[in-house]
Design an enzyme around this catalytic site. Structure first.
Site, short mmCIF file in Angstrom:
data_model
loop_
_atom_site.label_atom_id
_atom_site.label_comp_id
_atom_site.label_asym_id
_atom_site.label_seq_id
_atom_site.Cartn_x
_atom_site.Cartn_y
_atom_site.Cartn_z
N HIS A 108 111.35 57.61 64.80
CA HIS A 108 109.92 57.81 64.62
C HIS A 108 109.10 56.67 65.22
O HIS A 108 108.18 56.90 66.02
CB HIS A 108 109.63 57.95 63.12
CG HIS A 108 108.19 58.16 62.81
ND1 HIS A 108 107.34 57.13 62.51
CD2 HIS A 108 107.44 59.28 62.81
CE1 HIS A 108 106.13 57.61 62.30
NE2 HIS A 108 106.15 58.91 62.48
N CYS A 156 110.28 68.13 77.83
CA CYS A 156 109.23 67.35 77.17
C CYS A 156 109.80 66.33 76.18
O CYS A 156 109.05 65.72 75.43
CB CYS A 156 108.22 68.26 76.48
SG CYS A 156 108.95 69.21 75.15
C1 PEP Z 1 112.21 66.95 71.32
O1 PEP Z 1 112.89 67.23 70.37
O2 PEP Z 1 112.69 66.65 72.44
C2 PEP Z 1 110.74 66.92 71.21
C3 PEP Z 1 109.99 66.69 72.27
O3 PEP Z 1 110.21 67.10 69.97
P1 PEP Z 1 110.14 65.96 68.83
O4 PEP Z 1 110.49 64.66 69.48
O5 PEP Z 1 108.77 66.00 68.31
O6 PEP Z 1 111.17 66.44 67.86
#
Ligand code: PEP
Ligand code: MG
Length: 858
Positions: free
Chosen positions: A433, A809
């Site tokens: 996080h 992403c």
């Molecule tokens: C991912 O899991 O790659 C993502 C972009 O979502 P998050 O990091 O918010 O879980």
């Protein structure tokens, strides 16, 4: 070196000699270029790396033959590796100095100057060739106040003889042979080998050497030595800098207390300058600089000597430069037509750009490192230690920069992170996080500093070696290097200047993969636009619910006892979300904005501590036991694999419906304000096609309702985040329902490895060190495993829908190696934190150029 040709081991450097960087090293090649350009370089011979290797293995070079042609001169030897960054042994000067030369120089230039040269050579030879302890010679500094140089020479010669059981060698040919042998062997040493391999040198990299007639820098007329460069090494702007020392050779480690006179190079009201004293020499140097820039296509630092007013150019090296200067120099050379734009792009290392975007610890200053961890978000910040988000906010309210120090951060720390100047956590990895949020905010951050112990009761931070830092003490977080430093340190300010923007604009004309930004807030979106992201590739909407009173409404929604109560809470959230999206659409000016529906498990919105739960009970006007029971009911053993993402959307359909309404109404409003937007909506954590079908039906019915109520046309693009291995494997059927797939490689990596994003930091270092993983797979895409899922998913999806948009992403979107993989796999774009967009743009251009080159070379 005037009379006879060089013996076979030595290649005289002439304009036409067969000298190449691959055989004789960069310095030999550079000197040949200087000679070709007509610069006054003293006679020089080069040894090839093969010859040096043979010397290291025991072959005696024919230095006697070389020396017999030299006459009464001294020589220097300098290293010449194929690449200057690979280093090499230090330069040795004044070889050939002995009692006889000393006497000659005494007669010619006086005892004082001759003594300095002789003492300096004896010391260097003793330390670097005979490998005697430098401490033996401490206090014998040339021109020292305590002894005369003459006495010092005698002492040095005596010490040499005592330690080596033989007199100091008087034969210049033997001196030279020993110097060459010692430099050849130094290159083969283990630490030198490791050092250069860390800089990219191949295991079998060789060393060339150059032997040059010395220009002494002492004498009757204007004599001295200096170095001049024509740009500033920090900013890259045109500026003449350097030094000139009269009656001296190049600075030497034993020169402390030297009385050599240092002059300004250019005219200066504070004192005499080389320009005033020798305007012609100065003009020649400037002309040499200009010709080097134009013909060597580089900003060079020129090392020179004046002997009785005669200029000799001894050497020229690429000007040492900061990342900012590297950009400025490359752009200026391209603007002047000296190098093509493509070359300017190639000359700047993408990773180096992040140095221009964030404050950095000044590398020249001292560093008192008390903890090391993972370099989670680049840049440096300093401030007082705080251990809580409340503390961070209070500190910000007082206008005092602070560093938020936590075991790890949770979503409820967002406000604290916004308020802090930097973040340091004991636990966590590249996608924990703290790391993800800090990168998004452009906040310097170090995570996984596992040697630290935070004691919240005492409000202290203890290090492995027993140091203790109390709350309020100032520390520095260096997120570029993954280090925490005690106290305040000197910083370099960021400078995304005109040259930076120009270089990136050029890169955009070359790259062939799209770059978007992950942006959750208007502030992120503005940065994304400023860095020319081509849209938002991921807006994590749950981050919008941690702000101010929204958290309370969110909690009311979570504690709702009936669908009606939940609907009432969501009704209050609707206008807030609508305003959020409208704001994003306006900032992005018609560029695509990809909004991910709610993903987080609900318990992350609840306080963790008893005090927090009590406060919540008061706010909700419910008994504490009720609140605690509900919080416990929401708690999961493995929340990352629990009720989050689309699972939440299916279980509590009202949440996604509210978000969809907010998005659609914002799009209609934005169009009404003259900024048409085509929103993209993305469903997280899908693992079954039925999930997509259910959500799609609901979204379409909300869209129809908004169309009806507004009377306005409305379109949107639906996509799925591929974050579970099953979604990648079933991409073919999922693709029939959507316009795009965006691979969330953070979760996909977590699930493919069965490796917790938040806990991997504990053993990742050990794993990488043991070679179990070549690299942290949360940082660099695992092309073998996760990559295969990307390729499989992409191929299956495109087979169903050839026009489908494919993207990544996850945090990998900002990593050059991962971008290379996505490009090769035919993805349309990558999306990364706003501050990584410039790095990604340049990295993508490098990849396109490398491909062009490959094609051109067949
Ligand atoms: C991912 O899991 O790659 C993502 C972009 O979502 P998050 O990091 O918010 O879980
Ligand atoms: Mg995810």
């Amino acid at each position: 070196m005037q009379t006879s040709p060089a013996p076979p081991d030595f290649q005289e450097i002439t304009p036409t000699a067969p000298i190449a960087a691959a055989t004789h090293g960069w310095r030999a090649k550079c000197l040949q270029r200087l000679i070709r350009l007509g610069l006054p370089v003293p006679r020089t011979v080069a040894l090839s790396s093969d010859a040096v290797r043979a010397i290291a293995a025991g072959r005696a070079p024919d230095t006697a033959a070389l020396w017999s042609g030299l006459g009464e001169v001294l020589v220097s030897v300098r290293p010449s590796a194929r690449n200057p960054d690979w280093g090499g042994p230090g330069t040795m000067l004044n070889i050939g100095m002995n009692d006889r030369q000393h006497a000659v120089l005494c007669a010619r230039h006086g005892a004082a100057r001759a003594d300095v040269l002789y003492l300096r050579f004896v010391q260097s030879y003793a330390i670097h060739v005979a490998r005697l302890d430098p401490d033996l010679f401490a206090g014998l500094a040339a021109e020292s106040a305590d002894t005369t140089p003459g006495e010092s020479i005698e002492t040095a010669l005596r010490l040499y003889e005592q330690e080596t059981d033989e007199p100091f060698p008087q034969d210049p040919a033997r001196q030279l042979a020993e110097v060459l042998r010692s430099m050849a062997r130094a290159w083969e040493g283990t630490s030198a080998r490791l050092l250069r391999q860390a800089k990219g040198a191949p295991a079998d990299a060789g060393l060339g050497l150059v032997v040059q007639r010395m220009a002494l820098g002492i004498g009757q007329g204007e004599c001295g030595t200096g170095a001049i460069q024509f740009v500033d090494g920090t900013t890259g702007r045109p500026q003449i800098t350097g030094r000139y020392r009269r009656q001296a050779q190049r600075p030497h480690p034993h020169d402390e207390g030297s009385t050599a006179e240092e002059l300004f190079l250019t005219h200066d009201p504070r004192g005499p300058s080389l320009q005033d004293l020798c305007p012609e020499v100065y003009a020649d140097l400037c002309a040499h600089g200009e010709i080097c820039r134009a013909r060597l296509r580089e900003e060079m630092q020129i090392e020179f000597t004046l002997e009785d007013g005669r200029l000799a150019v001894l050497d020229a090296v690429r000007v040492g430069r900061s990342s900012r200067a590297a950009v400025a120099i490359a752009v200026s050379l391209a603007r002047d037509g000296i190098i093509p734009r493509e070359e300017a792009i190639r000359r700047v290392e993408p990773r180096a750009l992040s140095e221009l975007l964030h404050r950095q610890v000044d590398p020249r200053g001292p560093r008192d490192v008390f903890a090391r961890g993972i370099a989670a978000s680049p840049g440096a910040a300093q401030g007082r230690i705080v251990f809580t988000s409340d503390g961070a906010q209070a500190s910000a309210a007082r206008g005092e920069p602070c560093i938020l120090v936590r075991r790890e951060t949770a979503p409820e720390d967002i406000r604290g992170m916004h308020a802090a100047a930097g973040v340091l956590t004991e636990r966590g990895g590249t996608t924990s996080h703290a790391a993800v949020i800090a990168r998004g905010l452009g906040l310097p951050c170090v995570v996984g500093a596992s040697d630290l112990r935070i004691n919240l009761r005492d409000r202290t931070l203890a290090t492995r070696d027993g140091r203790v830092f109390a709350e309020g003490e100032v520390i520095t977080v260096d997120g570029t290097r993954g280090e925490a430093l005690a106290g305040e340190v000197a910083m370099l300010e960021p400078a995304p200047d005109d040259a930076f923007r120009t270089l990136l604009d050029w890169a955009d004309t070359i790259r062939d993969i799209g770059i978007r930004a992950n942006a959750d807030t208007p502030q992120d979106a503005r940065i994304a636009r400023d860095f020319h992201a081509e849209g938002i590739g991921l807006c994590r909407t749950e981050h919008m619910f941690f702000e101010g009173d929204r958290l309370t409404v969110m909690r009311e929604m979570i504690f709702a006892d009936s669908p009606e109560e939940r609907a009432a809470a969501l009704e209050r959230l609707l206008p807030m979300q609508r305003a959020d999206f409208l704001h994003l659409f306006e900032i992005m000016h018609g560029l695509p904005v990809c909004i991910r529906l709610f993903d987080l498990p609900l318990h992350e919105f609840l306080p963790q501590s008893r005090d927090g739960l009590l406060e919540l009970a008061k706010a909700l006007d419910r008994p504490l036991s009720d609140v605690t029971r509900r919080a416990e009911a929401l708690a999961e053993f493995n929340p990352m694999l629990g009720m989050r993402g689309v699972r939440l959307g299916i279980t509590f359909p009202e949440i996604y419906e509210m978000q969809a309404r907010a998005i659609f109404e914002a799009a209609v409003e934005s169009a009404a304000r003259g900024r048409p937007a085509v929103p993209e909506i993305m469903i997280p954590l899908v693992s079954a096609v039925r999930e997509v079908e259910l959500i799609k039906t609901r979204l379409e019915s909300v869209a129809a309702a908004v169309r009806n109520s507004s009377g306005q046309p409305l379109t949107f693009r639906l996509g799925v985040m591929v974050e579970t291995p099953r979604a990648a494997l079933r991409a073919g059927e999922i693709a029939t329902h959507v316009a795009f797939l965006s691979f969330g490689t953070n979760d996909l990596t977590q699930m493919t490895y069965g490796l917790s994003r938040d806990d991997a930091g504990r053993f990742m270092g050990a794993y990488v060190q043991a070679g179990v993983y070549p690299e942290d797979p949360f940082h660099t895409l695992d092309v073998d495993g996760v990559g295969e899922l990307l390729l499989t998913g992409a191929a299956r999806a495109r087979r169903t829908r050839p026009d489908l948009t494919l993207a990544v992403c996850g945090e990998h979107g900002g990593n050059a190696e991962s971008i290379a993989f996505c490009r090769m796999a035919g993805f349309d774009y990558v999306s990364c934190s706003p501050f990584r967009v410039p790095v990604a743009r340049l990295a993508a251009a490098h990849l396109a150029l490398a491909m062009r080159e490959k094609v051109n070379n067949g």
